[in-house]
Design a protein around this motif. Structure first.
Motif, PDB file in Angstrom:
ATOM      1  N   ASP A   1      -0.851   1.017 -16.538  1.00 60.96           N
ATOM      2  CA  ASP A   1      -0.315   1.527 -17.806  1.00 60.96           C
ATOM      3  C   ASP A   1       1.197   1.638 -17.660  1.00 60.96           C
ATOM      4  N   ASP A   2       1.875   2.061 -18.728  1.00 61.67           N
ATOM      5  CA  ASP A   2       3.333   2.068 -18.719  1.00 61.67           C
ATOM      6  C   ASP A   2       3.922   3.461 -18.566  1.00 61.67           C
ATOM      7  N   THR A   3       3.184   4.360 -17.941  1.00 60.54           N
ATOM      8  CA  THR A   3       3.694   5.696 -17.666  1.00 60.54           C
ATOM      9  C   THR A   3       4.417   5.726 -16.329  1.00 60.54           C
ATOM     10  N   ALA A   4       5.151   6.818 -16.089  1.00 60.57           N
ATOM     11  CA  ALA A   4       5.940   6.918 -14.862  1.00 60.57           C
ATOM     12  C   ALA A   4       5.059   6.953 -13.617  1.00 60.57           C
ATOM     13  N   ASP A   5       3.890   7.575 -13.722  1.00 64.36           N
ATOM     14  CA  ASP A   5       2.986   7.677 -12.565  1.00 64.36           C
ATOM     15  C   ASP A   5       1.753   6.795 -12.762  1.00 64.36           C
ATOM     16  N   ALA A   6       1.974   5.569 -13.169  1.00 62.81           N
ATOM     17  CA  ALA A   6       0.878   4.653 -13.474  1.00 62.81           C
ATOM     18  C   ALA A   6      -0.001   4.427 -12.249  1.00 62.81           C
ATOM     19  N   ALA A   7      -1.282   4.305 -12.495  1.00 57.66           N
ATOM     20  CA  ALA A   7      -2.234   4.014 -11.425  1.00 57.66           C
ATOM     21  C   ALA A   7      -2.130   2.545 -11.021  1.00 57.66           C
ATOM     22  N   LEU A   8      -2.428   2.278  -9.760  1.00 60.88           N
ATOM     23  CA  LEU A   8      -2.451   0.945  -9.193  1.00 60.88           C
ATOM     24  C   LEU A   8      -3.810   0.713  -8.540  1.00 60.88           C
ATOM     25  N   SER A   9      -4.115  -0.523  -8.228  1.00 60.57           N
ATOM     26  CA  SER A   9      -5.354  -0.839  -7.522  1.00 60.57           C
ATOM     27  C   SER A   9      -5.194  -0.508  -6.048  1.00 60.57           C
ATOM     28  N   MET A  10      -6.101   0.299  -5.527  1.00 59.42           N
ATOM     29  CA  MET A  10      -6.077   0.631  -4.108  1.00 59.42           C
ATOM     30  C   MET A  10      -6.742  -0.447  -3.256  1.00 59.42           C
ATOM     31  N   ASP A  11      -7.386  -1.431  -3.887  1.00 61.17           N
ATOM     32  CA  ASP A  11      -8.013  -2.515  -3.148  1.00 61.17           C
ATOM     33  C   ASP A  11      -7.055  -3.685  -2.952  1.00 61.17           C
ATOM     34  N   ALA A  12      -6.007  -3.776  -3.777  1.00 61.15           N
ATOM     35  CA  ALA A  12      -5.028  -4.858  -3.688  1.00 61.15           C
ATOM     36  C   ALA A  12      -3.850  -4.410  -2.819  1.00 61.15           C
ATOM     37  N   TRP A  13      -2.833  -5.262  -2.717  1.00 60.04           N
ATOM     38  CA  TRP A  13      -1.673  -4.933  -1.881  1.00 60.04           C
ATOM     39  C   TRP A  13      -0.945  -3.684  -2.376  1.00 60.04           C
ATOM     40  N   ASP A  14      -1.147  -3.303  -3.643  1.00 56.60           N
ATOM     41  CA  ASP A  14      -0.553  -2.060  -4.140  1.00 56.60           C
ATOM     42  C   ASP A  14      -1.051  -0.844  -3.364  1.00 56.60           C
ATOM     43  N   GLY A  15      -2.236  -0.928  -2.786  1.00 48.26           N
ATOM     44  CA  GLY A  15      -2.751   0.165  -1.971  1.00 48.26           C
ATOM     45  C   GLY A  15      -2.298   0.089  -0.530  1.00 48.26           C
ATOM     46  N   TYR A  16      -1.475  -0.912  -0.219  1.00 47.20           N
ATOM     47  CA  TYR A  16      -1.003  -1.153   1.150  1.00 47.20           C
ATOM     48  C   TYR A  16       0.477  -1.526   1.084  1.00 47.20           C
ATOM     49  N   ARG A  17       1.273  -0.691   0.428  1.00 49.27           N
ATOM     50  CA  ARG A  17       2.651  -1.076   0.126  1.00 49.27           C
ATOM     51  C   ARG A  17       3.499  -1.236   1.381  1.00 49.27           C
ATOM     52  N   ALA A  18       3.261  -0.442   2.412  1.00 48.65           N
ATOM     53  CA  ALA A  18       4.023  -0.602   3.644  1.00 48.65           C
ATOM     54  C   ALA A  18       3.723  -1.947   4.286  1.00 48.65           C
ATOM     55  N   SER A  19       2.468  -2.358   4.227  1.00 52.01           N
ATOM     56  CA  SER A  19       2.079  -3.668   4.743  1.00 52.01           C
ATOM     57  C   SER A  19       2.763  -4.776   3.946  1.00 52.01           C
ATOM     58  N   ARG A  20       2.785  -4.640   2.626  1.00 53.55           N
ATOM     59  CA  ARG A  20       3.459  -5.630   1.786  1.00 53.55           C
ATOM     60  C   ARG A  20       4.951  -5.671   2.082  1.00 53.55           C
TER      61      ARG A  20
END
Length: 554
Positions: A407-426
């Protein structure tokens, strides 16, 4: 065991015993304190169930006993190198029986390679053993081939001759190859509709097909075949349950490969395959299952799934599983035009953060210790980039690499199964690409059942930051049923993710054409898969220029 081909120097096949597998599996299981002695013993069975050394049979006589066509699952080729290609088939005259109708006997299978589809002049021929321990699959690594050449191949068992397949070798390693066409596909839930997309892939003029995961699904398939209402076939009850055992997974591959469009795609082009989650279980992470079952029990399931995957795909001996482990990540080249780094983002990842629920980034998901690839695979990737001399560095992998706000809010949710759930790895991977000076980085992705075209940003929260790569997701072959061109969240996603340049929810594939100047990307979609035979159209085309990352409409 030495190769059995009459040109033994030109053929290596993966049916020799592996004396180290038992020890390797024991070491693997010993690292997991939660395994009980009983579970460990059961898991080791996967390492010991191999053809016995020195096994003697009368294979020609046994091949003669095959009274029905054993090539019901088709033929395939894969992982083309400049001087070799892997050829595959599996004998199954009764594909919906647990043993494929082959029993427990060993059978000698002949193979032939020619320049022409009629096999008027056979170039190479040899033999390979089809063992019951490997579900009577055959993997022949044919060597001594000419780089950059199209070949035809076929198999013979007794009086039966397989359909002919067409394959090709990669160009010479140092060749300044000018062009390459790839079809990228993923996610083909049998029960969701027909494989019309794969028929169009079979007919397309591409050099190679990349399958990016979810080749099959573990879910039950009813007697009607789910959405395949126009198929006059009543499926047996063996498919109307979730896959759990080795027999279950083998049978599910038999079901999927019973589809003529899938067989046609394999016969037309060499494939390079990698798995995602559903080849084993939805959203598993490393040794952590989706549901609350003992990890030891899940590793048994993973061992069964990995073994059936290898048995049913055109993979070399290097990918043969040892218990619940398999080295699937690997590197291929297409002259100096492209380096392909195929990733495995399931086997080594940390467990999903926040119970795998969509969630805004937080301390749990952003823990620097979290990994998508595991340390060894990550270092392998970064080292490969440091040594790359290719014009294009292509990273085929499974789950969405780019940030994807829901969504377009400041604290939008991301997928924890995709690279968004592994941002340090990305972040480590992006930093590694920058350190290696990778300019033309192309990421090919599956998983999400929609087509995306994305600019990969140095800082996704700053639209003005540098674009470091291009990512395309190839939608699905069948998963998600017919789909729609603009899903309900279409405008929201584009607004929330300004680096997202395209979003389409129909079924299809992406055709990637590389040359020295640019990568051309065609999103190919069909109107429906609920009925067979829909035509193919190009929903959108983009280009990203060499030395200037960023998507532009073509």
């Amino acid at each position: 065991m030495a190769p059995t081909g009459r040109h033994s120097a030109l053929a290596e096949h993966a049916f020799s015993p592996h004396d180290t597998e038992l020890a390797a599996a024991a070491r693997h299981l010993g690292r997991r304190r939660f395994l009980t002695v009983t579970a460990a013993a059961a898991a080791l069975a996967f390492a010991t169930n191999r053809p016995a050394r020195g096994a003697v049979a009368a294979p020609e006589r046994r091949a003669a006993r095959i009274t029905k066509d054993p090539f019901t699952l088709g033929v395939a080729s894969g992982d083309p190198l400049p001087d070799s290609v892997l050829l595959w088939t599996r004998l199954a005259p009764e594909p919906f029986l647990e043993d494929g109708g082959m029993g427990t006997e060993r059978v000698t299978v002949e193979w032939e390679v020619a320049f022409d589809e009629s096999f008027a002049a056979v170039l190479l021929r040899g033999t390979a053993e089809a063992h019951a321990e490997y579900a009577h699959s055959v993997h022949v690594d044919v060597k001594g081939l000419t780089p950059g050449t199209v070949y035809y191949y076929r198999f013979r068992a007794g009086a039966w001759i397989s359909p002919a397949g067409r394959t090709r070798t990669a160009p010479p390693a140092s060749s300044p190859t000018s062009g390459l066409r790839i079809a990228t596909v993923a996610c083909q839930a049998y029960q969701d509709g027909y494989y019309t997309v794969l028929r169009h892939v079979a007919e397309d003029d591409v050099d190679v097909v990349f399958h990016l995961g979810d080749y099959l699904y573990e879910y039950a398939v009813n007697s009607a075949g789910g959405e395949r209402r126009y198929t006059d076939v009543t499926l047996p009850d063996v498919f109307n349950r979730e896959t759990m055992t080795l027999a279950d997974y083998r049978l599910r591959y038999s079901l999927y490969k019973s589809d003529e469009d899938l067989r046609a795609a394999h016969a037309a082009h060499p494939f390079v395959v990698t798995w995602d989650d559903h080849e084993t279980e939805n959203n598993y992470a490393g040794s952590v299952p989706e549901n609350d079952v003992p990890p030891a029990e899940f590793l048994l399931r993973r061992a069964a799934a990995y073994r059936a995957y290898w048995e049913n795909q055109p993979l070399r001996a290097a990918q043969l599983p040892q218990g619940p482990d398999a080295r699937l990540y690997r590197r291929l080249h297409w002259g100096t035009l492209a380096q392909f780094d195929f990733l495995d983002t399931r086997q080594y990842r940390s467990d999903q953060a926040y119970d795998d629920r969509p969630h805004a980034p937080g301390t749990e998901s952003d823990d620097p210790a979290r990994t998508m690839t595991g340390a060894a695979q990550e270092q392998w990737l970064l080292d490969g980039w440091q040594g790359s001399t290719a014009q294009w560095n292509v990273m085929p992998q499974q789950v969405c690499f780019s940030q994807r706000k829901f969504d377009d809010t400041a604290d939008a949710a991301l997928s924890m199964d995709a690279w968004d759930g592994y941002r340090a790895s990305r972040d480590r991977v992006v930093a590694g690409a920058k350190a290696a000076g990778i300019e033309n980085w192309l990421i090919l992705t599956g998983d999400v059942h929609v087509g995306y075209a994305l600019d990969v940003k140095e800082d996704f929260d700053d639209p003005a930051s540098a674009t470091v790569a291009t990512e395309v997701t190839c939608t699905s072959v069948a998963s998600g049923r017919d789909g729609v061109e603009q899903p309900p969240n279409h405008e929201l996603y584009l607004r929330a993710n300004p680096h997202m340049k395209f979003y389409n929810g129909k079924r299809g594939y992406v055709r990637v054409e590389l040359d020295r100047q640019a990568a051309h990307l065609d999103f190919r979609t069909v109107s429906a898969i609920s009925t067979p035979g829909a035509p193919i159209t190009t929903a959108a085309s983009f280009v990203t220029e060499a030395g200037a990352p960023g998507l532009k409409p073509a």
